[in-house]
Design a protein around this motif. Sequence first.
Motif, PDB file in Angstrom:
ATOM      1  N   MET A  83       0.844  -1.191   0.000  1.00  0.00           N
ATOM      2  CA  MET A  83       0.000   0.000   0.000  1.00  0.00           C
ATOM      3  C   MET A  83       0.882   1.245   0.000  1.00  0.00           C
ATOM      4  O   MET A  83       1.696   1.430   0.914  1.00  0.00           O
ATOM      5  CB  MET A  83      -0.906  -0.004   1.238  1.00  0.00           C
ATOM      6  N   ASN A  84       0.736   2.056  -1.011  1.00  0.00           N
ATOM      7  CA  ASN A  84       1.494   3.297  -1.127  1.00  0.00           C
ATOM      8  C   ASN A  84       0.551   4.496  -1.126  1.00  0.00           C
ATOM      9  O   ASN A  84      -0.653   4.350  -1.356  1.00  0.00           O
ATOM     10  CB  ASN A  84       2.312   3.290  -2.419  1.00  0.00           C
ATOM     11  N   SER A  85       1.114   5.658  -0.888  1.00  0.00           N
ATOM     12  CA  SER A  85       0.324   6.898  -0.878  1.00  0.00           C
ATOM     13  C   SER A  85      -0.931   6.734  -0.028  1.00  0.00           C
ATOM     14  O   SER A  85      -2.041   7.079  -0.450  1.00  0.00           O
ATOM     15  CB  SER A  85      -0.048   7.296  -2.303  1.00  0.00           C
ATOM     16  N   LEU A  86      -0.747   6.236   1.148  1.00  0.00           N
ATOM     17  CA  LEU A  86      -1.896   5.939   2.014  1.00  0.00           C
ATOM     18  C   LEU A  86      -2.641   7.198   2.424  1.00  0.00           C
ATOM     19  O   LEU A  86      -2.036   8.265   2.631  1.00  0.00           O
ATOM     20  CB  LEU A  86      -1.435   5.159   3.234  1.00  0.00           C
ATOM     21  N   LYS A  87      -3.943   7.054   2.555  1.00  0.00           N
ATOM     22  CA  LYS A  87      -4.824   8.140   2.939  1.00  0.00           C
ATOM     23  C   LYS A  87      -5.565   7.753   4.211  1.00  0.00           C
ATOM     24  O   LYS A  87      -5.746   6.565   4.487  1.00  0.00           O
ATOM     25  CB  LYS A  87      -5.848   8.399   1.826  1.00  0.00           C
ATOM     26  N   PRO A  88      -6.009   8.729   4.970  1.00  0.00           N
ATOM     27  CA  PRO A  88      -6.784   8.394   6.179  1.00  0.00           C
ATOM     28  C   PRO A  88      -7.988   7.498   5.877  1.00  0.00           C
ATOM     29  O   PRO A  88      -8.343   6.644   6.705  1.00  0.00           O
ATOM     30  CB  PRO A  88      -7.210   9.766   6.698  1.00  0.00           C
ATOM     31  N   GLU A  89      -8.581   7.669   4.717  1.00  0.00           N
ATOM     32  CA  GLU A  89      -9.741   6.837   4.363  1.00  0.00           C
ATOM     33  C   GLU A  89      -9.374   5.388   4.065  1.00  0.00           C
ATOM     34  O   GLU A  89     -10.253   4.550   3.852  1.00  0.00           O
ATOM     35  CB  GLU A  89     -10.517   7.431   3.186  1.00  0.00           C
ATOM     36  N   ASP A  90      -8.085   5.070   4.036  1.00  0.00           N
ATOM     37  CA  ASP A  90      -7.655   3.679   3.907  1.00  0.00           C
ATOM     38  C   ASP A  90      -7.656   2.958   5.252  1.00  0.00           C
ATOM     39  O   ASP A  90      -7.410   1.749   5.313  1.00  0.00           O
ATOM     40  CB  ASP A  90      -6.249   3.598   3.299  1.00  0.00           C
ATOM     41  N   THR A  91      -7.907   3.679   6.312  1.00  0.00           N
ATOM     42  CA  THR A  91      -7.979   3.069   7.635  1.00  0.00           C
ATOM     43  C   THR A  91      -9.075   2.019   7.680  1.00  0.00           C
ATOM     44  O   THR A  91     -10.232   2.293   7.346  1.00  0.00           O
ATOM     45  CB  THR A  91      -8.255   4.136   8.713  1.00  0.00           C
ATOM     46  N   ALA A  92      -8.689   0.810   8.044  1.00  0.00           N
ATOM     47  CA  ALA A  92      -9.644  -0.299   8.028  1.00  0.00           C
ATOM     48  C   ALA A  92      -8.969  -1.549   8.582  1.00  0.00           C
ATOM     49  O   ALA A  92      -7.744  -1.587   8.757  1.00  0.00           O
ATOM     50  CB  ALA A  92     -10.130  -0.579   6.602  1.00  0.00           C
ATOM     51  N   VAL A  93      -9.775  -2.555   8.825  1.00  0.00           N
ATOM     52  CA  VAL A  93      -9.263  -3.901   9.054  1.00  0.00           C
ATOM     53  C   VAL A  93      -9.156  -4.563   7.685  1.00  0.00           C
ATOM     54  O   VAL A  93     -10.135  -4.579   6.929  1.00  0.00           O
ATOM     55  CB  VAL A  93     -10.176  -4.712   9.981  1.00  0.00           C
TER      56      VAL A  93
END
Length: 123
Positions: A83-93
């Motif tokens: 996972m690159n260029s992660l965003k807060p909306e990628d927060t998840a299980v």
Amino acid sequence: QVQLVESGGGLVQAGGSHRLSCVASGGTFSSFAMGWFRRAPGKEREFVGCISGNGVFTTYARSVKGRFTISRDNAKNTGYLQMNSLKPEDTAVYYCARGIYYGADDSQQYDYWGQGTQVTVSS
């Protein structure tokens, strides 16, 4: 008995990178597709992407395409989600799952699941 175990979850800063692993045991790993899904707080489980058994073909959800890369090492019975260029909306299980066939974005087409690993992206 097929088992999938994810690892690598953690806290990452926005814009950063992180890699998840999924180790499979039981069954013939290379004979099956592998999918990645995620569930964010308060949301439904979402398809992230999948990879064919031989590792040649991949499919991604529009929300992660160009940022996430799925790969696998059949000699190690292990799949990966880079996972690159992660965003807060990628927060998840994040979950890995064994696919009945390649290309399915429907969780019903996956028969074995890992326990999930939490990824939190801070802004």
